[in-house]
Design a protein around this motif. Structure first.
Motif, mmCIF file in Angstrom:
data_model
loop_
_atom_site.group_PDB
_atom_site.id
_atom_site.type_symbol
_atom_site.label_atom_id
_atom_site.label_comp_id
_atom_site.label_asym_id
_atom_site.label_seq_id
_atom_site.Cartn_x
_atom_site.Cartn_y
_atom_site.Cartn_z
ATOM 1 N N LEU A 285 1.105 -19.722 45.154
ATOM 2 C CA LEU A 285 -0.138 -18.960 45.006
ATOM 3 C C LEU A 285 -0.467 -18.202 46.291
ATOM 4 O O LEU A 285 -0.891 -17.038 46.250
ATOM 5 C CB LEU A 285 -1.280 -19.900 44.638
ATOM 6 C CG LEU A 285 -2.599 -19.249 44.193
ATOM 7 C CD1 LEU A 285 -2.354 -18.234 43.079
ATOM 8 C CD2 LEU A 285 -3.588 -20.308 43.736
ATOM 9 N N ARG B 34 1.682 -17.130 48.516
ATOM 10 C CA ARG B 34 2.625 -16.002 48.614
ATOM 11 C C ARG B 34 2.173 -14.849 47.718
ATOM 12 O O ARG B 34 2.280 -13.681 48.089
ATOM 13 C CB ARG B 34 4.022 -16.452 48.205
ATOM 14 C CG ARG B 34 4.753 -17.283 49.260
ATOM 15 C CD ARG B 34 6.188 -17.536 48.837
ATOM 16 N NE ARG B 34 6.930 -18.275 49.842
ATOM 17 C CZ ARG B 34 7.449 -19.490 49.639
ATOM 18 N NH1 ARG B 34 7.303 -20.088 48.455
ATOM 19 N NH2 ARG B 34 8.107 -20.087 50.600
ATOM 20 N N ALA B 35 1.699 -15.195 46.524
ATOM 21 C CA ALA B 35 1.237 -14.156 45.606
ATOM 22 C C ALA B 35 0.033 -13.421 46.191
ATOM 23 O O ALA B 35 -0.066 -12.190 46.108
ATOM 24 C CB ALA B 35 0.880 -14.778 44.254
ATOM 25 N N GLU B 36 -0.881 -14.163 46.797
ATOM 26 C CA GLU B 36 -2.053 -13.539 47.403
ATOM 27 C C GLU B 36 -1.661 -12.665 48.590
ATOM 28 O O GLU B 36 -2.204 -11.573 48.775
ATOM 29 C CB GLU B 36 -3.041 -14.626 47.838
ATOM 30 C CG GLU B 36 -3.679 -15.366 46.670
ATOM 31 C CD GLU B 36 -4.553 -16.520 47.127
ATOM 32 O OE1 GLU B 36 -4.950 -16.539 48.316
ATOM 33 O OE2 GLU B 36 -4.856 -17.408 46.319
ATOM 34 N N HIS C 44 -0.074 -9.533 47.266
ATOM 35 C CA HIS C 44 -1.103 -8.672 46.683
ATOM 36 C C HIS C 44 -1.847 -7.914 47.794
ATOM 37 O O HIS C 44 -2.055 -6.694 47.692
ATOM 38 C CB HIS C 44 -2.086 -9.517 45.881
ATOM 39 C CG HIS C 44 -3.228 -8.735 45.308
ATOM 40 N ND1 HIS C 44 -3.137 -8.035 44.138
ATOM 41 C CD2 HIS C 44 -4.496 -8.528 45.774
ATOM 42 C CE1 HIS C 44 -4.291 -7.433 43.884
ATOM 43 N NE2 HIS C 44 -5.133 -7.715 44.864
ATOM 44 N N ARG D 8 -3.397 -13.968 38.071
ATOM 45 C CA ARG D 8 -2.584 -14.012 39.279
ATOM 46 C C ARG D 8 -1.993 -15.411 39.481
ATOM 47 O O ARG D 8 -0.832 -15.565 39.867
ATOM 48 C CB ARG D 8 -3.441 -13.601 40.481
ATOM 49 C CG ARG D 8 -2.641 -13.290 41.738
ATOM 50 C CD ARG D 8 -3.547 -12.716 42.799
ATOM 51 N NE ARG D 8 -4.139 -11.461 42.349
ATOM 52 C CZ ARG D 8 -5.291 -10.982 42.797
ATOM 53 N NH1 ARG D 8 -5.968 -11.643 43.708
ATOM 54 N NH2 ARG D 8 -5.758 -9.833 42.346
ATOM 55 N N ASP E 63 0.910 -16.013 37.070
ATOM 56 C CA ASP E 63 2.136 -15.375 37.555
ATOM 57 C C ASP E 63 2.764 -16.188 38.684
ATOM 58 O O ASP E 63 3.986 -16.375 38.735
ATOM 59 C CB ASP E 63 1.831 -13.962 38.060
ATOM 60 C CG ASP E 63 1.560 -12.986 36.921
ATOM 61 O OD1 ASP E 63 1.893 -13.306 35.763
ATOM 62 O OD2 ASP E 63 1.000 -11.898 37.190
ATOM 63 N N ALA E 64 1.932 -16.678 39.606
ATOM 64 C CA ALA E 64 2.440 -17.425 40.764
ATOM 65 C C ALA E 64 3.062 -18.752 40.353
ATOM 66 O O ALA E 64 4.039 -19.198 40.964
ATOM 67 C CB ALA E 64 1.308 -17.669 41.760
ATOM 68 N N GLU F 192 7.184 -19.274 39.551
ATOM 69 C CA GLU F 192 8.270 -19.515 40.517
ATOM 70 C C GLU F 192 8.601 -21.006 40.659
ATOM 71 O O GLU F 192 9.762 -21.395 40.493
ATOM 72 C CB GLU F 192 7.902 -18.922 41.875
ATOM 73 C CG GLU F 192 8.930 -19.196 42.963
ATOM 74 C CD GLU F 192 8.430 -18.827 44.342
ATOM 75 O OE1 GLU F 192 8.967 -19.355 45.320
ATOM 76 O OE2 GLU F 192 7.487 -18.012 44.445
ATOM 77 N N ARG G 196 0.740 -12.492 31.160
ATOM 78 C CA ARG G 196 -0.036 -13.140 32.217
ATOM 79 C C ARG G 196 -1.382 -13.679 31.739
ATOM 80 O O ARG G 196 -2.025 -14.464 32.449
ATOM 81 C CB ARG G 196 -0.247 -12.165 33.385
ATOM 82 C CG ARG G 196 -1.011 -10.916 33.024
ATOM 83 C CD ARG G 196 -0.897 -9.846 34.104
ATOM 84 N NE ARG G 196 -0.773 -10.382 35.439
ATOM 85 C CZ ARG G 196 -1.472 -9.917 36.485
ATOM 86 N NH1 ARG G 196 -2.341 -8.942 36.325
ATOM 87 N NH2 ARG G 196 -1.273 -10.413 37.683
#
Length: 491
Positions: free
Chosen positions: A237, A239-241, A244, A350, A353-354, A357, A448
């Motif tokens: 999460l 990494r996703a932030e 973004h 979001r 999606d995270a 992985e 998503r």
């Protein structure tokens, strides 16, 4: 002149002179002792934390005891360890598991202090000095030393060195990243027991507000189990932030370089005359494209929640654009409840999606493992027999890239080509079956917004993964919550 003859012995055969006030001669040479003969001396000064750490045991299993311990003889034929008791215990543990782990038995180099047999005061003092004056290296020095020794180590010895140091694959790169942490953060990370990989992860996402707190909370949830499910979910999460935020910065920089003014996002629509070009047409009724609008003085842009550029006109009325009939509903300000729900949806999308992985990573480990759990095999077989709708859509699309990925292989150019999978050994058939069904369920969860209405079938898939050891993320937990009361995890 008279020449005097020296009576001194050659230096090589002399014992060093004792400092004043010391009544005994320390041993000149270490001998090898069976660790089974070693016990803690009654004058060993270390009372707190006398046991070896897991890292020390791993090091001694790999390299043996490198620094000689100090002992004194006992009447029962054993030796009391007054310096190096933790090393001695680690050697005993190494020998205890040596046969099962395919290692040779070890002996321990030791200085045997015969003169101290009846000298408790001196023995306790030497033991105390051993511990009192041993300052640990600074955390930054530890990390730097780990990196350098691994970089300098010949490749053929890297595996042994990694075991001795208690580090994972890629430790040199992790150490390099950890050194980029500031002193306070590095000190705190080491104090919390983070390993090199976790320190490197922390450095990777350090720019995300609250990253350190969130990772430490995740580590606390994982506890001492050795698993990293909560940590992996938190990292995914974060990494996703981070991605973004970086993408948004890149988009805004690009717009600035193009000379495009970015409108401030606002929901006070009554005071904002701007309109997206998708709601506008030319005086002749044609679509108003970004290219056609570029020369308009009102050419502006916003960046949406997915970091996509949305082209606007700052004042369509002033610049003679028409509003599409279907877009003429008056714009209104969102209520606090609507704003909160909108934000919740964005965050949930979001997070969903995270979470993909770490879930894919777990499925890959499952399919590449030595043996497929019976629960997974039965679930996959039941899916193929019942052909639920989530599988039917996957079968219609005939996409095999995920199956290749879960089996640790790279798909060929055609996503429908599975000849290399058919050539797998017979022992991997169950794994291939699970990978195939896993791909079907994951294919059905690509949307998503799926977390808002997961459905019983897809929930059963996530609950199965949880049963097999996967740590569900917060959004996954929310998605399956209503299905937990159902009997069994039927697919």
């Amino acid at each position: 002149m008279t020449t005097k003859t020296s009576t001194k012995k050659p230096a090589s055969s002399q014992k060093p002179a004792l400092p004043p006030g010391i009544p005994f001669q320390p041993p000149a040479h270490a001998v090898s002792l069976d660790p089974a003969l070693l016990v803690r001396d009654t004058c060993n000064a270390r009372e707190t934390n006398p046991e070896p750490s897991a890292e020390q045991i791993a090091s001694i299993k790999a390299l043996g005891v490198q620094d000689a311990i100090s002992v004194r003889p006992r009447p029962d034929g054993k030796f009391g360890v007054f310096k190096g008791w933790r090393r001695a215990q680690a050697a005993q543990e190494a020998n205890r598991t040596a046969k099962a782990e395919g290692r040779d038995l070890q002996e321990v180099n030791a200085f045997v202090w015969e003169e101290l047999t009846d000298q408790d005061g001196w023995t306790r003092m030497l033991s105390a000095i051993e511990n009192m004056h041993r300052d640990p290296m600074a955390d930054r020095d530890n990390v730097a030393a780990l990196e350098q020794c691994l970089l300098d180590m010949p490749k053929e010895y890297l595996a042994t060195a990694s075991k001795a140091l208690g580090v994972r694959r890629g430790a040199a790169a992790h150490a390099r990243a950890a050194q980029r942490l500031d002193d306070a953060t590095l000190r705190k990370a080491a104090g919390q027991g983070l390993d090199l990989e976790q320190m490197a992860h922390l450095e990777e996402v350090a720019k995300v507000p609250g990253a350190e707190r969130r990772l430490l909370e995740a580590r606390a949830k994982d506890g001492d189990s050795g698993k990293r499910g909560h940590w992996d979910q938190a990292m995914a999460l974060l990494r996703a932030e981070l991605a973004h935020t970086q993408k948004r910065a890149d988009v805004l920089t690009s717009l600035k370089e193009q000379g495009v003014e970015v409108l401030r996002t606002s929901y006070s629509w009554e005071k904002d005359p701007s309109r997206p070009l998708t709601e506008l047409i030319t005086p002749l009724g044609n679509d108003l494209t970004a290219e056609a609008h570029r020369e308009c003085p009102g050419h502006r842009a916003t960046v949406d929640d997915d970091n996509e550029v949305v082209w606007h006109c700052a004042d369509p009325g002033q610049y003679k654009h028409r509003v599409r009939p279907e877009a003429k509903e008056p714009k209104r300000k969102l209520s606090p409840e609507e704003s909160a729900q909108r934000r919740r949806t964005i965050e949930g999308n979001r997070a969903w999606d995270a979470a993909r992985e770490p879930r894919y990573s777990f499925i890959t480990s499952l399919c590449r493992g030595a043996k497929i759990p019976e629960e997974a095999r039965a679930f996959a077989l039941r899916t193929l027999l019942e052909l639920p709708s989530v599988y039917a859509k996957y079968a219609a699309d005939r996409e095999t890239v995920k199956v290749h990925g879960f089996m640790g292989k790279t798909a060929k150019e055609s996503s429908r080509d599975c000849g290399d999978l058919l050539a797998l050994p017979k022992a991997k058939e169950s794994a291939l079956l699970v990978a195939h069904v896993a791909a079907a369920y994951e294919h059905s969860m690509a949307d998503r917004k799926c977390w808002m209405d997961l459905g019983r079938r897809r929930a059963s898939w996530l609950l199965l993964l949880e049963q097999l050891g996967h740590t569900l993320s917060e959004v996954e937990q929310e998605a399956v919550a209503r299905y937990r009361t159902a009997t069994g995890n039927q697919g």
